[in-house]
Design an enzyme around this catalytic site. Structure first.
Site, short mmCIF file in Angstrom:
data_model
loop_
_atom_site.label_atom_id
_atom_site.label_comp_id
_atom_site.label_asym_id
_atom_site.label_seq_id
_atom_site.Cartn_x
_atom_site.Cartn_y
_atom_site.Cartn_z
N HIS A 1 -7.46 0.77 -6.23
CA HIS A 1 -7.70 -0.04 -5.02
C HIS A 1 -8.44 -1.32 -5.45
O HIS A 1 -9.60 -1.53 -5.12
CB HIS A 1 -8.53 0.77 -4.01
N ARG B 1 0.89 -1.18 0.00
CA ARG B 1 0.00 0.00 0.00
C ARG B 1 0.91 1.22 0.00
O ARG B 1 1.75 1.39 0.89
CB ARG B 1 -0.90 0.01 1.23
N ASP C 1 -17.04 7.56 -1.30
CA ASP C 1 -15.77 7.46 -0.58
C ASP C 1 -15.41 8.87 -0.10
O ASP C 1 -16.03 9.86 -0.53
CB ASP C 1 -14.69 6.89 -1.53
N CYS D 1 -16.33 2.07 1.22
CA CYS D 1 -15.20 1.18 1.55
C CYS D 1 -14.71 1.37 2.98
O CYS D 1 -14.04 0.50 3.52
CB CYS D 1 -14.07 1.38 0.55
N ARG E 1 -13.87 -8.26 2.88
CA ARG E 1 -12.46 -8.08 2.51
C ARG E 1 -11.67 -9.33 2.91
O ARG E 1 -10.78 -9.77 2.19
CB ARG E 1 -11.86 -6.84 3.20
N GLN F 1 -10.30 -3.85 -3.01
CA GLN F 1 -11.55 -3.31 -2.49
C GLN F 1 -12.71 -3.59 -3.45
O GLN F 1 -13.78 -4.06 -3.05
CB GLN F 1 -11.40 -1.79 -2.27
#
Ligand code: CP
Ligand code: NVA
Length: 311
Positions: A131, A104, A224, A264, A292, A134
């Site tokens: 991402h 990340r 988001d 998310c 996830r 996700q």
């Protein structure tokens, strides 16, 4: 199948379907349900975090543990990455110790460089651009709630054209579902990603400045944060620019009555989404967060195994 998972485009539609089905199977074998399934016995995953994380960190670490493997976390403060050791060297060294790398970071080129120099699979755990873990997991959540027919659904995304939005675009093109995005002027998705989407996905991918238009007849609304990790200094400016782009009860009432609300997380209640909607009956955000774990496991087994589930 490709060595790495850096973008949704690294997977074929068939591979995505396989992962979604495997994730459902794995969810049923969760230790909480009495299952023991340890296909990654003896395998290790190095997780490089140059940005903070709760869900990605815990789901990868617990996922590896529950599959019989091990995960270790490296951050710049505690590793030589913080003292300038190049990604290319780190990639080659880690390849001698572990079986996979999850990274990340900020610039997407750092993920690509890690993958180029590593001889083992590299997974993108979020970059400024994408991402993908996700979105794969979010698509799984949609299939769980709405069945395998998800390609016929209309997904809306309201807010910043960020890494999450870009990956939704890639997912929509790869799998062929309709996606309408509403972003303020100047805060749209990545131009190259959008151009590819419009070339390949045609009229199914729509970008507008009007949230009401985007959510009309939507089966799913996503949003988001308005300021992503690394954009903290722009917070005040962005708060102004994003007025009118909040997912609230009024906007939700313009979608289909059974529309799912997704985020998310982490969320900024009162900015991109109201507390009422986030905590309301149409919100699936905590199922999303749980999934996830299950989807990450399906990705890990495929990549750290032999590229197939029955190897
Ligand atoms: N959604 C997500 O990736 O959360 P974290 O930043 O907590 O990992
Ligand atoms: N767009 C957000 C996603 C967090 C999971 C960020 O990059 O901070």
């Amino acid at each position: 199948m490709k060595k790495d998972f850096i973008s949704i485009y690294d997977l074929t539609p068939a591979e995505i379907e396989t992962i979604l089905h495997k994730a459902a199977e794995i969810k049923g074998m969760h230790p909480a349900a009495g299952g023991t399934y340890r296909p990654l016995e003896g395998k290790a995953l190095a997780m490089v975090f140059e940005k903070p994380s709760t869900r990605t960190r815990v789901s990868f670490e617990v996922g590896m543990y529950q599959l019989g493997g091990h995960a270790l976390s490296l951050n710049p403060q505690e590793s030589q990455l913080g003292r300038g050791e190049p990604i290319a060297d780190t990639a080659r060294v880690l390849s001698r110790y572990v079986d996979g790398i999850m990274i990340r970071t900020f610039a997407h080129t750092r993920v690509e460089e890690m993958a180029r120099f590593a001889s083992i699979p590299v997974i993108n755990g979020l970059s400024d651009l994408l991402h993908p873990c996700q979105i794969l997991s979010d698509i799984f959540t949609i299939t769980e709630k709405r069945g395998d027919n998800y390609r016929k659904l209309k997904v809306a995304y309201v807010g910043d054209g960020n890494n999450v939005a870009n990956s939704w675009i890639n997912g929509a093109v790869r799998l062929g579902f309709a996606l309408s995005l509403a972003c303020p002027p100047g805060y749209g998705p990545d131009a190259q990603i959008l151009a590819r989407a419009q070339a390949e996905g045609g009229s199914r991918i729509i970008l507008t400045h009007d949230p009401q238009e985007a959510v009309e007849q939507a089966h799913v609304i996503n949003t988001d944060v308005w300021a992503s990790m690394g954009q903290e200094k722009e917070q005040a400016k962005r708060r102004k620019a994003f007025q009118g782009y909040q997912v609230n009860a009024d906007l939700l009432s313009r979608a289909r009555p059974d529309c799912l609300v997704m985020h998310c997380l982490p969320a900024h209640r009162g900015e991109e989404i109201t507390n009422e909607v986030l905590e309301g009956p149409q919100s699936v955000v905590f199922d999303q967060a749980e999934n996830r774990l299950h989807v990450q496991k399906a990705i890990l087994i495929l990549l750290l195994g032999k590229g197939t589930y029955d190897a």
